[in-house]
Design a protein around this motif. Sequence first.
Motif, PDB file in Angstrom:
ATOM      1  N   ASP A  11      25.801  62.321   9.069  1.00  0.00           N
ATOM      2  CA  ASP A  11      25.710  61.096   9.871  1.00  0.00           C
ATOM      3  C   ASP A  11      24.468  60.272   9.558  1.00  0.00           C
ATOM      4  O   ASP A  11      24.263  59.217  10.157  1.00  0.00           O
ATOM      5  N   THR A  98      27.681  64.462  19.029  1.00  0.00           N
ATOM      6  CA  THR A  98      28.723  63.908  19.904  1.00  0.00           C
ATOM      7  C   THR A  98      28.937  64.748  21.169  1.00  0.00           C
ATOM      8  O   THR A  98      29.699  64.350  22.046  1.00  0.00           O
ATOM      9  N   ASP A 105      39.579  68.399  20.090  1.00  0.00           N
ATOM     10  CA  ASP A 105      39.757  67.053  19.526  1.00  0.00           C
ATOM     11  C   ASP A 105      40.182  67.045  18.063  1.00  0.00           C
ATOM     12  O   ASP A 105      39.777  66.161  17.291  1.00  0.00           O
ATOM     13  N   PRO A 107      42.987  66.364  15.202  1.00  0.00           N
ATOM     14  CA  PRO A 107      44.126  65.435  15.181  1.00  0.00           C
ATOM     15  C   PRO A 107      45.446  66.192  15.344  1.00  0.00           C
ATOM     16  O   PRO A 107      45.678  67.192  14.673  1.00  0.00           O
ATOM     17  N   LEU A 120      40.456  58.074   8.210  1.00  0.00           N
ATOM     18  CA  LEU A 120      39.075  58.044   8.697  1.00  0.00           C
ATOM     19  C   LEU A 120      38.536  56.650   8.496  1.00  0.00           C
ATOM     20  O   LEU A 120      38.978  55.923   7.609  1.00  0.00           O
ATOM     21  N   ASN A 121      37.602  56.249   9.322  1.00  0.00           N
ATOM     22  CA  ASN A 121      36.929  54.990   9.047  1.00  0.00           C
ATOM     23  C   ASN A 121      35.453  55.284   8.779  1.00  0.00           C
ATOM     24  O   ASN A 121      34.973  56.388   9.067  1.00  0.00           O
ATOM     25  N   SER A 124      33.366  57.133  11.328  1.00  0.00           N
ATOM     26  CA  SER A 124      33.716  58.464  11.822  1.00  0.00           C
ATOM     27  C   SER A 124      32.518  59.388  11.687  1.00  0.00           C
ATOM     28  O   SER A 124      31.827  59.374  10.662  1.00  0.00           O
ATOM     29  N   THR A 125      32.291  60.227  12.714  1.00  0.00           N
ATOM     30  CA  THR A 125      31.152  61.146  12.651  1.00  0.00           C
ATOM     31  C   THR A 125      31.514  62.371  11.800  1.00  0.00           C
ATOM     32  O   THR A 125      32.692  62.640  11.538  1.00  0.00           O
ATOM     33  N   THR A 128      34.117  64.835  13.044  1.00  0.00           N
ATOM     34  CA  THR A 128      35.490  64.315  12.929  1.00  0.00           C
ATOM     35  C   THR A 128      35.997  64.486  11.497  1.00  0.00           C
ATOM     36  O   THR A 128      37.159  64.855  11.275  1.00  0.00           O
ATOM     37  N   ARG A 129      35.109  64.235  10.528  1.00  0.00           N
ATOM     38  CA  ARG A 129      35.500  64.420   9.119  1.00  0.00           C
ATOM     39  C   ARG A 129      35.820  65.880   8.834  1.00  0.00           C
ATOM     40  O   ARG A 129      36.781  66.203   8.133  1.00  0.00           O
ATOM     41  N   LYS A 131      36.901  68.152  10.976  1.00  0.00           N
ATOM     42  CA  LYS A 131      38.163  68.524  11.617  1.00  0.00           C
ATOM     43  C   LYS A 131      39.358  68.037  10.805  1.00  0.00           C
ATOM     44  O   LYS A 131      40.352  68.738  10.634  1.00  0.00           O
ATOM     45  N   ARG A 132      39.248  66.837  10.303  1.00  0.00           N
ATOM     46  CA  ARG A 132      40.337  66.292   9.501  1.00  0.00           C
ATOM     47  C   ARG A 132      40.517  67.117   8.226  1.00  0.00           C
ATOM     48  O   ARG A 132      41.634  67.424   7.806  1.00  0.00           O
TER      49      ARG A 132
END
Length: 352
Positions: A11, A98, A105, A107, A120-121, A124-125, A128-129, A131-132
């Motif tokens: 991050d 976070t 959380d 997906p 992802l954008n 995205s933290t 989140t990356r 987890k994806r």
Amino acid sequence: MKTTIEKIPGDTEGVTYEVTVFRFKGTSRSAPTAYIQAALHAGELPGVVAVHALMPMLRAAEAEGRIAGDITIVPAANPIGRAQYHFGEVQGRFHLGTRTNFNRDFPLIGRPDASALPPLNPASTADTRLKRLLVGLSMGHDIVLDLHCDDEGVPYLYIPAQLWPAMKDCAAAMGVDAVILWDGPSGAAFEEAAIHPYRGMAPEKAGFDRRVVTTVELRGLSDVESSYAKSDAEGIYRLLAVRGVIADEKAAKAKRFTGIAAPIGNVEMIAMPRAGAILFHVQPGQRVRKGAKLATIVHTPGEPDGAIEVRAPQSGYILTRISRRSGRAGDDIIKLIGEVRSAKPKAGALED
Ligand SMILES: [Zn+2]
């Protein structure tokens, strides 16, 4: 076996995390495939050492041409949490940036296809990356094992209710003492993300009899021992043999599951009535009767009435207890699997 390193941008500038992925190629296209990850909660290492003990067994099977289905392994799934040290202790359950549990959380997608994952954008933290990435790596495998551990406990499994009793052979192969069956939402734990794409399908199409999805609780945080690593690796290997991912007739011999299986609604989360020091009177694996003394909480030390007893709300089985010996009012200190549904049932997920 192929090794790849997946990179996750941090991050802040100059920070990148690395996730190692091992892939064994199966010899049969029709054989079931398996995905195994350990230490999603980064401080939970019994699964990491079990995977380390499992790898030589898989390499030997590969050398002998006995790996039938593809196997993907992530031996340490959370480098972000692994780096979160505060006051000398790893804080691997929540992402500090976070405050989100690393096992929530994820997906939830409608079909078992990594291309269905939301994009992802740039904002995205890192968690989140991560987890994806993990859902993407696991997607499409018939067998998905997420290796965790509790605080102090017996080895046990969380299993989606749709996969029981079909997964009895897995519980037997792994030699666990208990199985918790859950249904409904879990806050999008990894296990839920793994079963979610199949939930809307007709049972024949979903292939529930061939599917394995479970959060594996390999005892407690301190149970990082060579003997457990070896026996847990043998348990996972047996599961892979039983389900035909690996060809090994001896290991595939069916065992009987003799542990406890109960719906999550039967689990009693035993809370502290007062803050104080905890004197436990029971340990994981023990059976208790309704009213049995589970713990004494010393809340006002030195006073004649300075302690209060915590008793079993119903007869059952002690699954886990916390490893600390102090707590606040309301803190959960014991999980007890009751014989009947709890008066205060938990839905979806307990802690992992
Ligand atoms: Zn965990």
